[in-house]
Design an enzyme around this catalytic site. Structure first.
Site, PDB file in Angstrom:
ATOM      1  N   GLU A  94      50.560  18.351  38.273  1.00  0.00           N
ATOM      2  CA  GLU A  94      50.813  18.005  39.675  1.00  0.00           C
ATOM      3  C   GLU A  94      52.174  17.332  39.790  1.00  0.00           C
ATOM      4  O   GLU A  94      52.376  16.217  39.287  1.00  0.00           O
ATOM      5  CB  GLU A  94      49.727  17.055  40.211  1.00  0.00           C
ATOM      6  CG  GLU A  94      49.910  16.806  41.716  1.00  0.00           C
ATOM      7  CD  GLU A  94      49.051  15.667  42.262  1.00  0.00           C
ATOM      8  OE1 GLU A  94      48.275  15.089  41.488  1.00  0.00           O
ATOM      9  OE2 GLU A  94      49.194  15.354  43.453  1.00  0.00           O
ATOM     10  N   LYS A 118      29.728   9.348  31.864  1.00  0.00           N
ATOM     11  CA  LYS A 118      30.330  10.517  32.517  1.00  0.00           C
ATOM     12  C   LYS A 118      29.822  10.777  33.922  1.00  0.00           C
ATOM     13  O   LYS A 118      29.701  11.920  34.350  1.00  0.00           O
ATOM     14  CB  LYS A 118      30.158  11.772  31.653  1.00  0.00           C
ATOM     15  CG  LYS A 118      30.861  11.654  30.310  1.00  0.00           C
ATOM     16  CD  LYS A 118      30.736  12.899  29.481  1.00  0.00           C
ATOM     17  CE  LYS A 118      31.505  12.739  28.158  1.00  0.00           C
ATOM     18  NZ  LYS A 118      31.298  13.858  27.242  1.00  0.00           N
ATOM     19  N   ASP A 160      37.999  12.028  25.587  1.00  0.00           N
ATOM     20  CA  ASP A 160      37.023  12.901  26.216  1.00  0.00           C
ATOM     21  C   ASP A 160      37.280  12.847  27.728  1.00  0.00           C
ATOM     22  O   ASP A 160      36.988  11.854  28.387  1.00  0.00           O
ATOM     23  CB  ASP A 160      35.608  12.424  25.886  1.00  0.00           C
ATOM     24  CG  ASP A 160      34.564  13.467  26.275  1.00  0.00           C
ATOM     25  OD1 ASP A 160      34.824  14.266  27.198  1.00  0.00           O
ATOM     26  OD2 ASP A 160      33.496  13.483  25.646  1.00  0.00           O
ATOM     27  N   HIS A 216      56.308  14.250  47.423  1.00  0.00           N
ATOM     28  CA  HIS A 216      55.587  15.413  46.924  1.00  0.00           C
ATOM     29  C   HIS A 216      56.337  16.700  47.235  1.00  0.00           C
ATOM     30  O   HIS A 216      56.301  17.648  46.458  1.00  0.00           O
ATOM     31  CB  HIS A 216      54.161  15.446  47.486  1.00  0.00           C
ATOM     32  CG  HIS A 216      53.241  14.564  46.715  1.00  0.00           C
ATOM     33  ND1 HIS A 216      53.240  13.198  46.850  1.00  0.00           N
ATOM     34  CD2 HIS A 216      52.325  14.846  45.751  1.00  0.00           C
ATOM     35  CE1 HIS A 216      52.334  12.678  46.024  1.00  0.00           C
ATOM     36  NE2 HIS A 216      51.771  13.651  45.344  1.00  0.00           N
TER      37      HIS A 216
END
Lengths: 410, 410, 410, 410
Positions: free
Chosen positions: A92, A221, A295, A386
């Site tokens: 991004e 998670k 992870d 952006h």
């Protein structure tokens, strides 16, 4: 239906599950044939295939993610001390620049103070009983059983240590947080195994009957309110005081304006029933986790936290991030080799002893991102930034001497 | 403090922000010198450097993540129809095998039915007014202003279309969801720009005064309850009926046992104040997102959803995943080249038109992971499976003919 | 087991369910005998017994709650205009005084501006289908069926009007918010009946099969994030600007100090995973609801909202409460007679047409409580105030001319 | 503005704040004049006025709420043992009947088993520091300071005992749960005072600087996820096994059907981002709290809990309620006299020693309500029951021998 699935439809496992370079290539070609595609770049990776064992099954190569670097970031932690350059892997545009800007502002302001409050991990099995009375009885017995359970857990692992039990009744069931210290590993497999062993002991003793090893109450998670109280990884806080003139110079706004944006977006969190508050934790976490072989699914729990921005009586800015359940590791999983190992080495965190330091670096990095995003919103530059960085073409005109860099600043 | 930060401490930007192969290499060497490390593997990547522009700043190479493949996965969607092999990039042993097992069970059961309910994205600026009455007045005027705002938004983008406005008062402020369709892009930059333009029009018209372009009420890259109602990406549902005998053969459990695990872990979610319910969405999402060049930070919002497991009157299993705010794209961001493009091609989703199909594939993949994890917990194999696949050494004995594969099954 | 429960153990129902004064007395004596108690005061109530039919079963008298009055409270709403004295029934010392203080400060500052944004109620049945595809198909058909469903609903009630349907898939089920306007009644029974009728029509048409009339997705009498978006009663906002000198005079603090307390306690809400933010909504709501014959259980959903406190550029305070799902009624339930009716009359809200006015008064009242509590915390008077008013003994010394009253103030 | 508020606009406080019968009457007449109403019934109350001191200010009489009784309810708790008749004050038809039905079914099934897990209350001040390091330092010192803080707290109260401290960092601030046992009182004033004293000691010692006595992290009178972990009142669980034939006889449904409704409505809670899960806790809590002189605003926190319904292997029903933060008291507040005292006496809970027993009775009562509501939904009788009992007219035909009562049942 069986005509739709024959043995030849299965991904080939090959010799010993197929981790040799030859087997990986063969499998990749198999996939190319089945899907009618060319996986050229997937195959051209720096990672050796044998070390992938334990990290992935059915390997066919590597996914490659553009890697940038942001810094310098000065940190005054208990574990991380000095100036760091942080590797960020992502796709991004503007995000690395955004974090970099925050880092420079923080570093110019004297750096980030970081502190680790706790460092634990947990598994929460659920035990089923005949009735409410039996469940209560079980809970009453747990304290006396703790030493025995600790011994059973210890027999399965050198690195995980069972610290305490936190039972929580639900009708005639009892969920129990088995809380561990896990050194530099995230250690879910390790503590799951230790907990399994402890549970079996409870069954053998006749103390418990039926159980399931995971109740999800541990919030591994997943995002939950309980994570705000910690328990899933590192509880770490990072903060910094930024003089108003540096906020102006590097972040193009004022402490009061930044404070207002903080408030407006915090209320947006309230409106949407969000957990905690943050500007862009997930951006920094995902980019750092991919770079450093963490992870990445643990972004879900690690992103639960609270950013705060205050104007001090002197008119300066005090900003902080509070990350109660940050999951990072420097041994095990994907941390041992490849590009991940190199990125951890960039941060001086590779291997045993590195996890607390990594936690402080992550916290300081996220703080940089919060400041920069808040500033972009406050100054109205968000959309423009952006636009400038989010496109795949070189700048039309020479990029102006960026005023978020020190030469220009003062 | 200034002695701690001189121009030479800054990451070099080089020519045109430094995306040429030479500049990337120079920057990498600069980082190596500053951090006293070797970044050999980081530099040995298949990705070309120029296309990184718009995806990352200060590039130094690529992070490489082991890539496995899971399948076959039969899907009967409206966009995804056929059998798929799904690329998963991650470093946690046993996860690919877990998803693969679920996929085989689903495929053998006739495949996954997937449906897309909605496909939107949104930005939620916040407008400040003098008082409660003025805020109310603003809201009352919005409906009549919509066409003009749509025109203003449309002038900035070909792909994003402003569908409607959803105002939400908070005291004397009003947050407004600007809801868009964004075709195959995630489109945050696009719709932020469109919304900025619309806001400026409101200011120019004298309808609004102060505003901030993001209030965070849209829940981009964060977990929130509001996401359950959709609005941030694809709202997609996937479900399948699995005959009891196939649940037994491939998942080593029964529908009733799986149902019980579902219930126990759902209650664990309740206990911890989680949003929604799932077993391991984050695992599958992160692995797929890394492989396919998605914005990995969107795992935070995409992982908000609800898994359901039911036993049918006939004793079979009906399982489903409901993903209200799944953020996927097949154009823009990291999807255009490199290994990501190859992975998207494996799924037949690359480029324009691919996003709805990708959404259905993601949903079906997550369903496979939910089933397999639930089954591992139900059958008590969870810890053993992680033991077997989570270690970096070849199997001591020949791996037994895996009974989660069809030859053995029947 | 049966020896533990014979017919004589049952509470006597008597003639026509026993609402005559004689039957109520007989039942009360029966309870006295069974429980060995004297219910003298329970029986000495002003309420007539016959009108209790429809409000309570097995009546034995009335619970009596001390009733105080707080005011004056100036309101500039669209429905409530003027100065009000608010009845509050409760048993916690200092609360009436706290609300009164806030009301005086608000009134002196020019009063509260209140606005009603929406006025709806809803029931959310859940429909079960064979699979995901069938559920999707159902949702696609709903728009065309709306007119017919509206007709079916209308046939059951004069006051409730079905406005729209909001379907939400969950696997192969679909929950649907049936959204109604309900005039001055809360109307749950009315709209449940209307929805039942509409559901039966869907079944008769073959469009739906199995359904349950309540899925709880409507959040009646429970706290949920979804309530922040409204839909359960009145969405109402009240705000006021208080000059700094009046904040000082009446609330013994400054706008900046009050702002700080607001922030500190808002962060406490974040830490604990609360929904929305408020200081003491539940106090004011419970006291007003008991006094005015509202359904007190609706405090659970009505208390979901957001208080905001800002310092204006001029240094004054702007404070507001946003109540998205406030449930109040002026017809039906307990509003028709007894002390409730008298209290509603005190507010000029009794009977048809009163509900929107009552909503604005409730919002203004809560704002007073928020200000006063925040001020007590800011000034450090909180504990002392509860000490002074929370004890059952007359003041030792003459109570000083309270400086939270206007004569003293200026 | 000042013309709008003169001394004559203020509610008269009269002698010693005006609690004599004469003063109450005078104030009531004043309100009648100001509001142009007649408060006849408000004045005709059984409550003496002097004892209202400490419960309410500006008293004008009493609000009266219809009081019904439900039972018999057999409980096998540790504190509540025997058969109870429960007073419920409310104005929603069918609710008493609903609870009564559940109670009879439970009693016939052998009664409710109830267990108290914890009994605490807490106040959570927030301390402000200069930076993250100082905040951390404060937390590290707390353990050694505990005895001194306990002594400071003990000096202010005989009944509250400081058990432990639970610090939670947020940037450079630290919120600390001061956890107390409070015997039979709710004790917020008591522990607020004790905590204030402890905080002042910390300041005097130079350990802390600025603090606010409430951060709201304790979740008093608000709903939050943290309440699921207990800490705010009684943590109590109640459960019962109901044979299938009694479920059929009294609840007109089957364990499996009830289970299905439980699941459907639990998913509705998930969909709406609710905290915990319950059918109608708020109904029973509000009705019991009003009857028994509890602080009704505590319904907000007490209603956070989890209902569970399971089908046992034998086909029976096991149902439970888990109430982690139930706030009840039998001394202090409104419990000492009037109708509240009589209602507490009906339950054998009045005065010292009664609170744990009351907690078990409340839990058992809520369980009855959950069963009955679930059953009404499962059997499709929900709407009809509200029709039958929610109207203010005698039954047209003789009410049939109710088949939810034992004579008819078997």
């Amino acid at each position: 239906m069986s005509d739709r699935l024959s043995r030849s439809d299965l991904v080939p496992r090959l010799t010993d599950q197929g981790y040799s370079a030859r087997d990986v290539a063969a499998r990749r070609r198999w996939v190319e044939r089945r899907t009618g595609t060319r996986l050229t770049q997937v195959g051209r990776c720096a990672l050796a295939s044998e070390p992938m064992r334990g990290n992935v099954e059915n390997p066919i190569g590597a996914a490659q993610v553009p890697l940038g670097v942001a810094g310098p970031l000065a940190i005054q932690g208990e574990h991380a001390r000095g100036t760091f350059y942080v590797p960020l892997a992502l796709t991004e545009g503007a995000v690395v620049r955004s974090y970099e800007r925050g880092m420079i502002a923080l570093t110019r302001s004297g750096g980030v103070v970081a502190r680790l409050y706790a460092d634990e991990n947990r598994v929460a099995p659920v035990f089923q009983f005949d009735g409410v009375a039996e469940a209560r009885h079980f809970c009453l017995r747990l304290p006396e059983l703790l030493p025995e359970l600790q011994a059973a857990a210890a027999a399965t692992t050198r690195h995980g240590r069972l610290l305490r039990l936190e039972p929580r009744p639900l009708g005639r069931a009892v969920m129990v947080n088995f809380c561990y210290s896990t050194a530099d590993a995230h250690g879910m497999n390790m503590i799951a195994k230790a907990t399994e062993s402890a549970c079996q002991l409870l069954v053998a003793r006749g103390v418990a009957g039926r159980y399931t090893i995971f109740s999800a109450m541990d919030s591994e998670k997943r995002a939950s309110g309980a994570l705000l109280g910690g328990g899933k990884g590192k509880q770490v806080v990072a903060g910094a005081r930024l003089p108003a003139r540096l906020v102006r110079a590097y972040l193009h706004t004022t402490p009061a304006e930044l404070r207002e944006v903080w408030e407006a977006t915090l209320l947006g969190h309230l409106q949407s029933g969000a957990i905690g508050y943050n500007g862009q934790y997930a951006n920094g976490l995902a980019a750092l986790f991919i770079a450093c072989g963490q992870d990445v699914a643990n972004v879900a729990n690690s992103a639960v936290g609270i950013t705060h921005a205050e104007v001090t009586p002197e008119g300066d800015l005090y900003a902080s991030v509070t990350l109660p359940s940050l999951t990072v590791a420097t041994v095990g999983g994907g941390t041992g080799g490849g590009t991940a190992r190199e990125c951890l080495e960039m941060l001086g965190c590779a291997g045993p002893g590195g996890a607390p330091k990594l936690a402080e670096i992550v916290a300081a990095t996220l703080l940089a991102g919060e400041l920069s995003m808040g500033a972009a919103l406050a100054s109205g530059e968000f959309v423009a930034a952006h636009e400038a960085y989010g496109r795949n073409r070189p700048p039309a005109a020479p990029v102006p001497a960026a005023d978020d860099r020190p030469g220009a600043a003062e």
